[in-house]
Design a protein around this motif. Sequence first.
Motif, PDB file in Angstrom:
ATOM      1  N   PRO A 134       0.911  -1.282  -0.018  1.00 17.99           N
ATOM      2  CA  PRO A 134      -0.112  -0.042   0.126  1.00 17.99           C
ATOM      3  C   PRO A 134       0.947   1.152  -0.148  1.00 17.99           C
ATOM      4  O   PRO A 134       0.340   2.288   0.050  1.00 17.99           O
ATOM      5  CB  PRO A 134      -0.758  -0.120   1.290  1.00 17.99           C
ATOM      6  CG  PRO A 134       0.302  -1.001   2.392  1.00 17.99           C
ATOM      7  CD  PRO A 134       1.231  -1.799   1.347  1.00 17.99           C
ATOM      8  N   ASN A 167      -8.019   8.467  -1.643  1.00 19.42           N
ATOM      9  CA  ASN A 167      -8.478   7.130  -0.975  1.00 19.42           C
ATOM     10  C   ASN A 167     -10.014   7.604  -1.325  1.00 19.42           C
ATOM     11  O   ASN A 167     -10.574   8.364  -1.766  1.00 19.42           O
ATOM     12  CB  ASN A 167      -8.162   6.883   0.327  1.00 19.42           C
ATOM     13  CG  ASN A 167      -8.456   8.029   1.142  1.00 19.42           C
ATOM     14  OD1 ASN A 167      -9.257   8.904   0.802  1.00 19.42           O
ATOM     15  ND2 ASN A 167      -7.946   8.002   2.408  1.00 19.42           N
ATOM     16  N   HIS A 233       0.562  10.532   1.219  1.00 18.91           N
ATOM     17  CA  HIS A 233       0.878   9.508   0.069  1.00 18.91           C
ATOM     18  C   HIS A 233       1.434  10.107  -1.224  1.00 18.91           C
ATOM     19  O   HIS A 233       2.530   9.854  -1.667  1.00 18.91           O
ATOM     20  CB  HIS A 233      -0.374   8.540  -0.363  1.00 18.91           C
ATOM     21  CG  HIS A 233       0.064   7.236  -1.139  1.00 18.91           C
ATOM     22  ND1 HIS A 233       0.263   5.948  -0.587  1.00 18.91           N
ATOM     23  CD2 HIS A 233       0.107   7.293  -2.346  1.00 18.91           C
ATOM     24  CE1 HIS A 233       0.546   5.327  -1.497  1.00 18.91           C
ATOM     25  NE2 HIS A 233       0.548   6.134  -2.639  1.00 18.91           N
ATOM     26  N   SER A 262      -7.110   4.651  -7.517  1.00 16.94           N
ATOM     27  CA  SER A 262      -7.090   5.355  -6.211  1.00 16.94           C
ATOM     28  C   SER A 262      -5.790   5.960  -5.924  1.00 16.94           C
ATOM     29  O   SER A 262      -4.682   5.513  -6.771  1.00 16.94           O
ATOM     30  CB  SER A 262      -7.465   4.475  -4.913  1.00 16.94           C
ATOM     31  OG  SER A 262      -6.743   3.299  -5.082  1.00 16.94           O
ATOM     32  N   HIS A 263      -5.485   7.037  -5.233  1.00 17.23           N
ATOM     33  CA  HIS A 263      -4.447   7.667  -4.842  1.00 17.23           C
ATOM     34  C   HIS A 263      -3.736   8.084  -6.174  1.00 17.23           C
ATOM     35  O   HIS A 263      -4.204   8.608  -7.106  1.00 17.23           O
ATOM     36  CB  HIS A 263      -3.455   6.771  -4.093  1.00 17.23           C
ATOM     37  CG  HIS A 263      -4.008   6.584  -2.716  1.00 17.23           C
ATOM     38  ND1 HIS A 263      -3.730   7.534  -1.812  1.00 17.23           N
ATOM     39  CD2 HIS A 263      -4.580   5.633  -1.927  1.00 17.23           C
ATOM     40  CE1 HIS A 263      -4.267   7.166  -0.463  1.00 17.23           C
ATOM     41  NE2 HIS A 263      -4.834   6.084  -0.676  1.00 17.23           N
ATOM     42  N   ARG A 284      -2.580   3.696  -9.042  1.00 15.79           N
ATOM     43  CA  ARG A 284      -2.647   2.751  -8.036  1.00 15.79           C
ATOM     44  C   ARG A 284      -4.224   2.318  -8.078  1.00 15.79           C
ATOM     45  O   ARG A 284      -5.111   2.933  -8.329  1.00 15.79           O
ATOM     46  CB  ARG A 284      -2.368   3.620  -6.697  1.00 15.79           C
ATOM     47  CG  ARG A 284      -2.571   2.708  -5.571  1.00 15.79           C
ATOM     48  CD  ARG A 284      -1.895   3.418  -4.186  1.00 15.79           C
ATOM     49  NE  ARG A 284      -0.610   2.724  -4.184  1.00 15.79           N
ATOM     50  CZ  ARG A 284      -0.001   1.883  -3.715  1.00 15.79           C
ATOM     51  NH1 ARG A 284      -1.110   0.830  -3.402  1.00 15.79           N
ATOM     52  NH2 ARG A 284       1.034   1.442  -3.781  1.00 15.79           N
ATOM     53  N   ASN A 286      -6.488   0.467  -5.178  1.00 16.48           N
ATOM     54  CA  ASN A 286      -6.306  -0.493  -4.051  1.00 16.48           C
ATOM     55  C   ASN A 286      -7.725  -1.263  -3.768  1.00 16.48           C
ATOM     56  O   ASN A 286      -7.796  -2.028  -2.967  1.00 16.48           O
ATOM     57  CB  ASN A 286      -6.178   0.537  -2.833  1.00 16.48           C
ATOM     58  CG  ASN A 286      -4.769   0.906  -2.636  1.00 16.48           C
ATOM     59  OD1 ASN A 286      -3.884   0.490  -3.438  1.00 16.48           O
ATOM     60  ND2 ASN A 286      -4.675   1.989  -1.779  1.00 16.48           N
ATOM     61  N   GLU A 287      -8.670  -0.731  -4.682  1.00 12.58           N
ATOM     62  CA  GLU A 287     -10.064  -1.553  -4.471  1.00 12.58           C
ATOM     63  C   GLU A 287     -10.138  -2.715  -5.436  1.00 12.58           C
ATOM     64  O   GLU A 287     -11.663  -3.254  -5.344  1.00 12.58           O
ATOM     65  CB  GLU A 287     -11.092  -0.393  -4.407  1.00 12.58           C
ATOM     66  CG  GLU A 287     -11.028   0.357  -3.195  1.00 12.58           C
ATOM     67  CD  GLU A 287     -10.948   1.872  -3.613  1.00 12.58           C
ATOM     68  OE1 GLU A 287     -11.483   2.283  -4.307  1.00 12.58           O
ATOM     69  OE2 GLU A 287     -10.322   2.583  -2.939  1.00 12.58           O
ATOM     70  N   ASP A 296      -8.635  -7.529   0.382  1.00 15.88           N
ATOM     71  CA  ASP A 296      -8.342  -6.297  -0.008  1.00 15.88           C
ATOM     72  C   ASP A 296      -6.840  -6.179  -0.143  1.00 15.88           C
ATOM     73  O   ASP A 296      -5.870  -6.167   0.598  1.00 15.88           O
ATOM     74  CB  ASP A 296      -8.453  -5.515   1.516  1.00 15.88           C
ATOM     75  CG  ASP A 296      -9.485  -4.499   1.409  1.00 15.88           C
ATOM     76  OD1 ASP A 296     -10.051  -4.291  -0.033  1.00 15.88           O
ATOM     77  OD2 ASP A 296     -10.017  -3.925   2.287  1.00 15.88           O
ATOM     78  N   PRO A 298      -3.707  -4.013  -1.806  1.00 12.00           N
ATOM     79  CA  PRO A 298      -3.560  -3.032  -2.744  1.00 12.00           C
ATOM     80  C   PRO A 298      -2.503  -3.167  -3.935  1.00 12.00           C
ATOM     81  O   PRO A 298      -1.652  -4.177  -3.519  1.00 12.00           O
ATOM     82  CB  PRO A 298      -2.658  -2.096  -1.632  1.00 12.00           C
ATOM     83  CG  PRO A 298      -2.096  -3.062  -0.917  1.00 12.00           C
ATOM     84  CD  PRO A 298      -2.887  -4.276  -0.761  1.00 12.00           C
TER      85      PRO A 298
END
Length: 416
Positions: A134, A167, A233, A262-263, A284, A286-287, A296, A298
């Motif tokens: 992550p 996020n 991040h 995300s991010h 990224r 992550n989901e 989950d 990342p």
Amino acid sequence: MIKTPRGTKDILPEETFKWQYLESKFKEITALFSYKEIRTPIFELTEVFSRSIGEATDIVNKEMYTFNDRSDTSLTLRPEMTAALVRAAIENSITNTGGVQKLWYFGPFFRYERPQKGRFRQFHQFGVECLSSPYPESDIEVIQLADKLIHEIGIFEYTLFINSIGNKISRENYNKILIEFLQDNKDKLSETSLERLDKNPLRILDSKAPEDIQLLENAPKISENLDDESNNHYGKVKEALNQLGISYKENFKLVRGLDYYSHTVFEFQSNHLGAQDSFGGGGRYNELFSQLGGKDIPAVGFAMGVERLLLILDSINKFDGLNEEIDLYIVKQTSNNEIFYNLVKNLRNQNIKLSYDLLNKSMKSQFKDADKLGAKKCMVIGENEIEKGIVSLKDMKTGIQKELKFEDLTTTEILN
Ligand code: HAM
């Protein structure tokens, strides 16, 4: 004449050396960063893509090659790799090993788009995905890998754009703020953006319509609406890029055309490409694992369009004079096949790349063929030579000729 389907093309023998050049660079650079190759099927169950890329995206809505097979299963030719790779990672428990999993891929992808320069219906991507971390360290590693690869293949003029879409909490919060702003200015939005307002407001930031571009100048920026975790991040990614001397431009409108991000998101653009100026992109996600039924996990990665890399390299004349050459062309002027074939066999066993006439051509035509094939050396084997046990060897660049005994036909004697 039957032609290739619209938006597809043959890669002809004169061009394959360029592909091989790129493929060897992909292997070399991924090995330096210790990524391993993964290969998955060309088609997947349709839900792999519809559940991940996003029902409201152009890819899922308009561009997928989807068909029912003979047992009525809905299949789709893969439009991209990330979702397929995540499916493969979940199915094969790839992420259960502890640590990170660093994977790369290269292959054909399919999108039903309007063909134009740099845009095809079958195209090729090279990409990497770094699973299970992550932390910004892995965002940095994949961007660093991309940047190194671009340099190593010989592209130096390009722009790296980056942005953070935060996020889930930041995105949901920003979506509300953005919708409010856009609702207040509904009358100024383009028709396409009006349609997206309910389904996919973030994508409006990406709009190319002049009226949207003007309106968005004053829109609230996602980078100003990130929570602490997201800000932290993003800050670390930018800090490391600065430390590494990788130049980038922040683009608050960069959201990318797929919903799973995300991010960090990023894109590489070149002025050599015309309208389709993005030759690589990623971010990224992550989901995505949980969206496809996994734990989950990342992850972060990118993909580059190989046809677009080649367009850039061609426009800067990278391949001029670089077509594959052969070491030796043998001009055959003898009917003594036993000696001739054994000589050729002996030379090939010494790894000398060679060719000779298979059409019973005249000596003059054989010399012409030697030239066309870009042979470095040319060897004549005629009745005379066989009788004396020698061959004459001509350097095609300098024109210098020398005679060699059959027993002296070694790589060093021939190639030097
Ligand atoms: P993408 O931006 O959709 O991202 O595609 C990546 C690259 O593939 C583009 O920058 C472009 O060079 C090339 N490409 C896309 N469509 C075409 C087309 N029709 N013709 C020629 N080239 C094309 C993805 O596919 C994500 N899976 C990237 C990624 C990996 N994100 C995280 N990991």
